[in-house]
Design a protein around this motif. Structure first.
Motif, PDB file in Angstrom:
ATOM      1  N   TYR A 193      76.428 -46.774  98.045  1.00  0.00           N
ATOM      2  CA  TYR A 193      76.980 -47.531  99.170  1.00  0.00           C
ATOM      3  C   TYR A 193      78.449 -47.874  98.930  1.00  0.00           C
ATOM      4  O   TYR A 193      79.239 -47.923  99.874  1.00  0.00           O
ATOM      5  N   ASP A 198      80.600 -48.610 102.532  1.00  0.00           N
ATOM      6  CA  ASP A 198      79.751 -49.411 103.421  1.00  0.00           C
ATOM      7  C   ASP A 198      79.459 -50.759 102.760  1.00  0.00           C
ATOM      8  O   ASP A 198      78.394 -50.970 102.186  1.00  0.00           O
ATOM      9  N   ARG A 201      76.309 -52.782 104.048  1.00  0.00           N
ATOM     10  CA  ARG A 201      75.035 -52.287 103.519  1.00  0.00           C
ATOM     11  C   ARG A 201      74.901 -52.613 102.039  1.00  0.00           C
ATOM     12  O   ARG A 201      73.807 -52.947 101.560  1.00  0.00           O
TER      13      ARG A 201
END
Length: 336
Positions: A193, A198, A201
Protein backbone atom coordinates in the motif's frame (compact mmCIF):
# COMPACT_ATOMS: atom_id res chain seq x y z
CA UNK A 1 27.23 -18.64 2.13
CA UNK A 2 27.21 -16.03 4.89
CA UNK A 3 25.49 -18.32 7.37
CA UNK A 4 27.85 -21.17 6.40
CA UNK A 5 30.87 -18.98 7.13
CA UNK A 6 29.27 -17.90 10.41
CA UNK A 7 28.67 -21.55 11.34
CA UNK A 8 32.31 -22.41 10.65
CA UNK A 9 33.52 -19.46 12.72
CA UNK A 10 31.25 -20.46 15.59
CA UNK A 11 32.48 -24.05 15.40
CA UNK A 12 36.04 -22.76 15.55
CA UNK A 13 35.14 -20.65 18.58
CA UNK A 14 33.68 -23.71 20.29
CA UNK A 15 36.89 -25.65 19.59
CA UNK A 16 38.94 -22.74 20.92
CA UNK A 17 36.90 -22.54 24.11
CA UNK A 18 36.55 -26.30 24.55
CA UNK A 19 38.80 -26.39 27.68
CA UNK A 20 36.18 -24.23 29.42
CA UNK A 21 33.11 -26.00 27.98
CA UNK A 22 31.67 -29.13 29.53
CA UNK A 23 32.27 -32.19 27.35
CA UNK A 24 28.56 -32.99 27.31
CA UNK A 25 27.85 -29.53 25.86
CA UNK A 26 30.31 -29.57 22.95
CA UNK A 27 28.49 -31.96 20.62
CA UNK A 28 25.12 -30.16 20.95
CA UNK A 29 26.87 -26.88 20.17
CA UNK A 30 28.53 -28.34 17.07
CA UNK A 31 25.15 -29.72 15.91
CA UNK A 32 23.73 -26.23 16.42
CA UNK A 33 26.40 -24.85 14.08
CA UNK A 34 25.40 -27.46 11.48
CA UNK A 35 21.79 -26.36 11.81
CA UNK A 36 22.45 -22.64 11.36
CA UNK A 37 22.72 -22.46 7.52
CA UNK A 38 19.48 -24.38 6.99
CA UNK A 39 17.72 -22.24 9.59
CA UNK A 40 18.83 -19.03 7.86
CA UNK A 41 17.80 -20.27 4.41
CA UNK A 42 14.40 -21.30 5.81
CA UNK A 43 13.87 -17.82 7.23
CA UNK A 44 14.83 -16.28 3.87
CA UNK A 45 12.41 -18.55 2.03
CA UNK A 46 9.74 -17.67 4.57
CA UNK A 47 10.19 -13.98 3.71
CA UNK A 48 10.12 -14.63 -0.05
CA UNK A 49 6.94 -16.71 0.22
CA UNK A 50 5.16 -14.16 2.41
CA UNK A 51 6.12 -11.33 0.04
CA UNK A 52 4.13 -13.18 -2.66
CA UNK A 53 1.23 -13.68 -0.19
CA UNK A 54 1.88 -17.44 -0.01
CA UNK A 55 1.28 -17.59 3.74
CA UNK A 56 0.85 -21.34 4.00
CA UNK A 57 4.12 -21.99 2.18
CA UNK A 58 5.91 -19.33 4.23
CA UNK A 59 4.75 -20.30 7.70
CA UNK A 60 3.74 -23.97 7.67
CA UNK A 61 7.24 -25.47 7.12
CA UNK A 62 8.69 -23.55 10.08
CA UNK A 63 5.83 -23.64 12.56
CA UNK A 64 3.95 -26.83 11.74
CA UNK A 65 6.11 -29.26 9.76
CA UNK A 66 9.39 -28.55 11.57
CA UNK A 67 7.80 -28.79 15.02
CA UNK A 68 5.93 -31.94 14.06
CA UNK A 69 9.16 -33.53 12.84
CA UNK A 70 10.94 -32.64 16.09
CA UNK A 71 8.15 -34.23 18.12
CA UNK A 72 8.15 -37.28 15.84
CA UNK A 73 11.91 -37.76 15.97
CA UNK A 74 12.13 -37.42 19.75
CA UNK A 75 9.11 -39.66 20.30
CA UNK A 76 10.65 -42.24 17.94
CA UNK A 77 13.93 -42.11 19.82
CA UNK A 78 12.07 -42.76 23.08
CA UNK A 79 10.18 -45.70 21.60
CA UNK A 80 13.41 -47.19 20.27
CA UNK A 81 14.96 -46.92 23.72
CA UNK A 82 17.50 -44.18 23.05
CA UNK A 83 18.56 -41.94 25.90
CA UNK A 84 17.23 -38.44 25.31
CA UNK A 85 19.66 -35.67 26.14
CA UNK A 86 20.96 -32.43 24.71
CA UNK A 87 22.73 -34.16 21.80
CA UNK A 88 19.67 -36.20 20.80
CA UNK A 89 17.41 -33.16 21.06
CA UNK A 90 19.75 -31.03 18.94
CA UNK A 91 20.10 -33.83 16.36
CA UNK A 92 16.31 -34.08 16.10
CA UNK A 93 16.07 -30.31 15.69
CA UNK A 94 18.82 -30.25 13.06
CA UNK A 95 17.19 -33.01 11.02
CA UNK A 96 13.80 -31.31 11.24
CA UNK A 97 15.18 -27.93 10.17
CA UNK A 98 17.03 -29.37 7.16
CA UNK A 99 14.10 -31.53 5.99
CA UNK A 100 11.55 -28.72 6.33
CA UNK A 101 13.87 -26.24 4.60
CA UNK A 102 14.61 -28.53 1.63
CA UNK A 103 10.94 -29.37 1.16
CA UNK A 104 10.02 -25.69 1.27
CA UNK A 105 12.81 -24.91 -1.22
CA UNK A 106 11.47 -27.40 -3.78
CA UNK A 107 7.91 -26.09 -3.59
CA UNK A 108 8.95 -22.44 -3.51
CA UNK A 109 11.22 -22.76 -6.56
CA UNK A 110 8.45 -24.44 -8.55
CA UNK A 111 6.01 -21.65 -7.71
CA UNK A 112 8.53 -18.94 -8.49
CA UNK A 113 9.24 -20.49 -11.89
CA UNK A 114 5.54 -20.16 -12.75
CA UNK A 115 5.09 -16.74 -11.14
CA UNK A 116 8.26 -14.79 -11.96
CA UNK A 117 9.38 -14.28 -15.55
CA UNK A 118 12.91 -15.29 -16.47
CA UNK A 119 15.18 -12.27 -16.94
CA UNK A 120 18.68 -10.93 -16.33
CA UNK A 121 20.02 -11.06 -12.80
CA UNK A 122 20.59 -7.77 -11.03
CA UNK A 123 22.26 -7.14 -7.69
CA UNK A 124 22.09 -4.10 -5.45
CA UNK A 125 24.41 -5.08 -2.63
CA UNK A 126 24.79 -1.55 -1.28
CA UNK A 127 21.05 -0.98 -1.21
CA UNK A 128 20.48 -4.38 0.38
CA UNK A 129 22.99 -3.64 3.15
CA UNK A 130 21.55 -0.16 3.74
CA UNK A 131 18.13 -1.71 4.36
CA UNK A 132 19.10 -4.94 6.09
CA UNK A 133 21.73 -3.80 8.59
CA UNK A 134 19.35 -1.56 10.59
CA UNK A 135 16.81 -4.40 10.54
CA UNK A 136 19.55 -6.71 11.83
CA UNK A 137 20.05 -4.26 14.70
CA UNK A 138 16.29 -4.24 15.38
CA UNK A 139 16.21 -8.03 15.63
CA UNK A 140 19.41 -8.11 17.70
CA UNK A 141 18.14 -5.62 20.24
CA UNK A 142 14.81 -7.44 20.34
CA UNK A 143 16.58 -10.68 21.27
CA UNK A 144 18.74 -8.89 23.83
CA UNK A 145 15.64 -7.31 25.33
CA UNK A 146 13.99 -10.74 25.50
CA UNK A 147 16.82 -12.37 27.48
CA UNK A 148 18.39 -9.55 29.50
CA UNK A 149 16.17 -10.20 32.52
CA UNK A 150 17.07 -13.90 32.65
CA UNK A 151 20.79 -13.30 32.11
CA UNK A 152 20.99 -10.64 34.83
CA UNK A 153 18.88 -12.74 37.19
CA UNK A 154 21.38 -15.59 36.77
CA UNK A 155 24.14 -13.36 38.10
CA UNK A 156 22.39 -12.49 41.36
CA UNK A 157 19.98 -15.29 42.24
CA UNK A 158 19.94 -19.08 42.61
CA UNK A 159 19.35 -21.40 39.70
CA UNK A 160 16.05 -22.46 41.31
CA UNK A 161 14.74 -18.89 41.28
CA UNK A 162 15.95 -18.43 37.70
CA UNK A 163 14.11 -21.62 36.69
CA UNK A 164 10.87 -20.41 38.27
CA UNK A 165 11.17 -17.03 36.59
CA UNK A 166 11.96 -18.57 33.19
CA UNK A 167 8.91 -20.83 33.39
CA UNK A 168 6.71 -17.87 34.32
CA UNK A 169 7.79 -15.50 31.55
CA UNK A 170 7.89 -18.20 28.87
CA UNK A 171 4.38 -19.31 29.78
CA UNK A 172 3.18 -15.73 29.49
CA UNK A 173 5.17 -15.30 26.27
CA UNK A 174 2.55 -17.44 24.52
CA UNK A 175 0.77 -14.09 24.08
CA UNK A 176 3.62 -12.94 21.85
CA UNK A 177 2.64 -15.48 19.20
CA UNK A 178 -0.38 -13.31 18.40
CA UNK A 179 1.91 -10.34 17.76
CA UNK A 180 4.22 -12.46 15.62
CA UNK A 181 1.33 -13.90 13.61
CA UNK A 182 0.01 -10.43 12.80
CA UNK A 183 3.50 -9.18 11.95
CA UNK A 184 4.14 -12.08 9.60
CA UNK A 185 0.84 -11.72 7.75
CA UNK A 186 0.68 -7.93 7.44
CA UNK A 187 4.21 -6.69 6.68
CA UNK A 188 4.02 -7.26 2.92
CA UNK A 189 0.70 -5.41 2.79
CA UNK A 190 2.26 -2.39 4.47
CA UNK A 191 4.90 -2.31 1.73
CA UNK A 192 2.33 -2.84 -1.03
CA UNK A 193 0.00 0.00 0.00
CA UNK A 194 2.93 2.32 0.63
CA UNK A 195 4.38 1.57 -2.83
CA UNK A 196 0.98 2.31 -4.38
CA UNK A 197 0.82 5.64 -2.55
CA UNK A 198 -2.53 4.67 -1.02
CA UNK A 199 -2.18 6.26 2.42
CA UNK A 200 -5.87 5.92 3.27
CA UNK A 201 -5.78 2.17 2.67
CA UNK A 202 -2.47 1.87 4.51
CA UNK A 203 -3.86 3.72 7.53
CA UNK A 204 -6.98 1.53 7.58
CA UNK A 205 -4.94 -1.66 7.29
CA UNK A 206 -2.56 -0.57 10.06
CA UNK A 207 -5.55 0.13 12.32
CA UNK A 208 -6.96 -3.31 11.44
CA UNK A 209 -3.65 -5.02 12.28
CA UNK A 210 -3.39 -3.19 15.60
CA UNK A 211 -6.94 -4.12 16.64
CA UNK A 212 -6.32 -7.76 15.79
CA UNK A 213 -3.10 -7.69 17.78
CA UNK A 214 -4.26 -5.89 20.91
CA UNK A 215 -7.67 -7.37 21.74
CA UNK A 216 -6.72 -11.04 21.22
CA UNK A 217 -3.49 -10.39 23.16
CA UNK A 218 -5.47 -8.86 26.00
CA UNK A 219 -7.90 -11.79 26.03
CA UNK A 220 -5.07 -14.34 25.92
CA UNK A 221 -3.27 -12.55 28.76
CA UNK A 222 -6.39 -12.61 30.95
CA UNK A 223 -6.84 -16.33 30.26
CA UNK A 224 -3.21 -17.09 31.11
CA UNK A 225 -3.41 -15.04 34.30
CA UNK A 226 -6.60 -16.85 35.31
CA UNK A 227 -5.05 -20.26 34.63
CA UNK A 228 -1.54 -19.28 35.69
CA UNK A 229 -1.25 -21.45 38.78
CA UNK A 230 -2.42 -24.70 37.15
CA UNK A 231 -0.15 -24.04 34.17
CA UNK A 232 2.88 -23.39 36.36
CA UNK A 233 2.04 -26.45 38.47
CA UNK A 234 2.61 -28.56 35.35
CA UNK A 235 6.32 -27.65 35.62
CA UNK A 236 6.34 -28.68 39.28
CA UNK A 237 4.63 -27.60 42.48
CA UNK A 238 7.48 -25.22 43.37
CA UNK A 239 6.91 -23.18 40.19
CA UNK A 240 3.59 -21.82 41.46
CA UNK A 241 5.61 -19.56 43.77
CA UNK A 242 6.22 -17.31 40.76
CA UNK A 243 2.54 -16.80 39.95
CA UNK A 244 2.45 -13.17 41.07
CA UNK A 245 5.37 -12.38 38.72
CA UNK A 246 3.03 -13.09 35.81
CA UNK A 247 0.92 -10.04 36.66
CA UNK A 248 3.96 -7.75 36.59
CA UNK A 249 5.26 -9.18 33.32
CA UNK A 250 1.81 -9.01 31.73
CA UNK A 251 1.71 -5.22 31.97
CA UNK A 252 4.52 -4.72 29.48
CA UNK A 253 3.13 -7.29 27.03
CA UNK A 254 -0.35 -5.76 27.01
CA UNK A 255 0.95 -2.21 26.62
CA UNK A 256 3.25 -3.28 23.78
CA UNK A 257 0.37 -5.04 22.03
CA UNK A 258 -1.59 -1.77 22.03
CA UNK A 259 0.43 -0.47 19.05
CA UNK A 260 0.52 -3.76 17.17
CA UNK A 261 3.23 -4.70 14.65
CA UNK A 262 4.52 -1.13 14.14
CA UNK A 263 8.14 -2.28 14.04
CA UNK A 264 7.29 -4.10 10.79
CA UNK A 265 5.50 -0.99 9.55
CA UNK A 266 8.60 1.13 10.16
CA UNK A 267 10.89 -1.44 8.55
CA UNK A 268 8.68 -1.78 5.47
CA UNK A 269 8.38 1.99 5.00
CA UNK A 270 12.10 2.80 5.18
CA UNK A 271 12.24 3.86 8.84
CA UNK A 272 14.33 0.92 10.05
CA UNK A 273 17.04 3.14 11.56
CA UNK A 274 14.56 4.96 13.77
CA UNK A 275 13.09 1.59 14.77
CA UNK A 276 16.56 0.27 15.65
CA UNK A 277 17.22 3.35 17.78
CA UNK A 278 14.01 2.78 19.75
CA UNK A 279 14.88 -0.86 20.37
CA UNK A 280 18.42 0.05 21.40
CA UNK A 281 17.14 2.62 23.90
CA UNK A 282 14.68 0.09 25.34
CA UNK A 283 17.44 -2.51 25.68
CA UNK A 284 19.76 -0.10 27.52
CA UNK A 285 16.92 0.90 29.84
CA UNK A 286 16.09 -2.75 30.52
CA UNK A 287 19.72 -3.61 31.28
CA UNK A 288 20.13 -0.68 33.70
CA UNK A 289 16.82 -1.37 35.47
CA UNK A 290 17.62 -5.08 35.79
CA UNK A 291 21.00 -4.32 37.36
CA UNK A 292 19.31 -1.93 39.80
CA UNK A 293 16.21 -3.97 40.67
CA UNK A 294 17.22 -7.64 40.40
CA UNK A 295 19.71 -7.78 43.32
CA UNK A 296 17.04 -6.54 45.72
CA UNK A 297 13.77 -7.83 44.26
CA UNK A 298 14.84 -10.90 42.29
CA UNK A 299 12.33 -12.15 39.73
CA UNK A 300 9.85 -9.43 40.61
CA UNK A 301 12.48 -6.81 39.84
CA UNK A 302 13.38 -8.48 36.54
CA UNK A 303 9.73 -8.55 35.48
CA UNK A 304 9.23 -4.92 36.51
CA UNK A 305 12.36 -3.85 34.59
CA UNK A 306 11.20 -5.61 31.44
CA UNK A 307 7.65 -4.23 31.67
CA UNK A 308 8.89 -0.68 32.18
CA UNK A 309 11.22 -1.05 29.22
CA UNK A 310 8.41 -2.34 27.01
CA UNK A 311 6.24 0.60 28.02
CA UNK A 312 9.11 2.96 27.18
CA UNK A 313 9.63 1.21 23.83
CA UNK A 314 5.91 1.49 23.06
CA UNK A 315 5.91 5.24 23.68
CA UNK A 316 9.00 5.71 21.51
CA UNK A 317 7.58 3.69 18.61
CA UNK A 318 4.23 5.46 18.83
CA UNK A 319 5.88 8.88 18.64
CA UNK A 320 8.18 7.83 15.78
CA UNK A 321 5.28 6.55 13.66
CA UNK A 322 3.17 9.61 14.48
CA UNK A 323 5.92 12.07 13.63
CA UNK A 324 7.49 10.37 10.60
CA UNK A 325 4.53 8.64 8.98
CA UNK A 326 1.61 10.67 10.28
CA UNK A 327 -0.28 7.55 11.34
CA UNK A 328 -2.21 6.90 14.54
CA UNK A 329 -1.03 3.55 15.89
CA UNK A 330 -2.99 2.88 19.06
CA UNK A 331 -5.69 0.29 19.63
CA UNK A 332 -8.00 2.93 21.05
CA UNK A 333 -8.55 6.61 20.45
CA UNK A 334 -8.65 8.43 17.14
CA UNK A 335 -6.01 10.19 15.10
CA UNK A 336 -6.00 13.88 15.75
Amino acid sequence: ATSGIAALLLAGLIALLSPWIEESERLPLYIGCLTLPAFVVANTQDGIARSHDWMTLGLMPQFIIRQGLIIGFTAGALVLGFQLGASAAMAASAAAVWIAMLGQMLVLNRRLERHVEVGPKQYDLRGWLAVSLPILLVESFYLLLSYTDVLVLQQFRSSEEVGVYFAVVKTLALVSFIHYAMSATTAHRFAEYHALGDKARLSAYVAHAIQWTFWPSLAATLVLLALGKPLLWLFGAQFTAGYDIMFIAAIGLVVRAAIGPVERLLNMLGQQRACASAYAAAFVMNLVLCIVLVPRFGGHGAAAATSLSLVFETVLLFRIVKRRLGLHVLAFGKAS
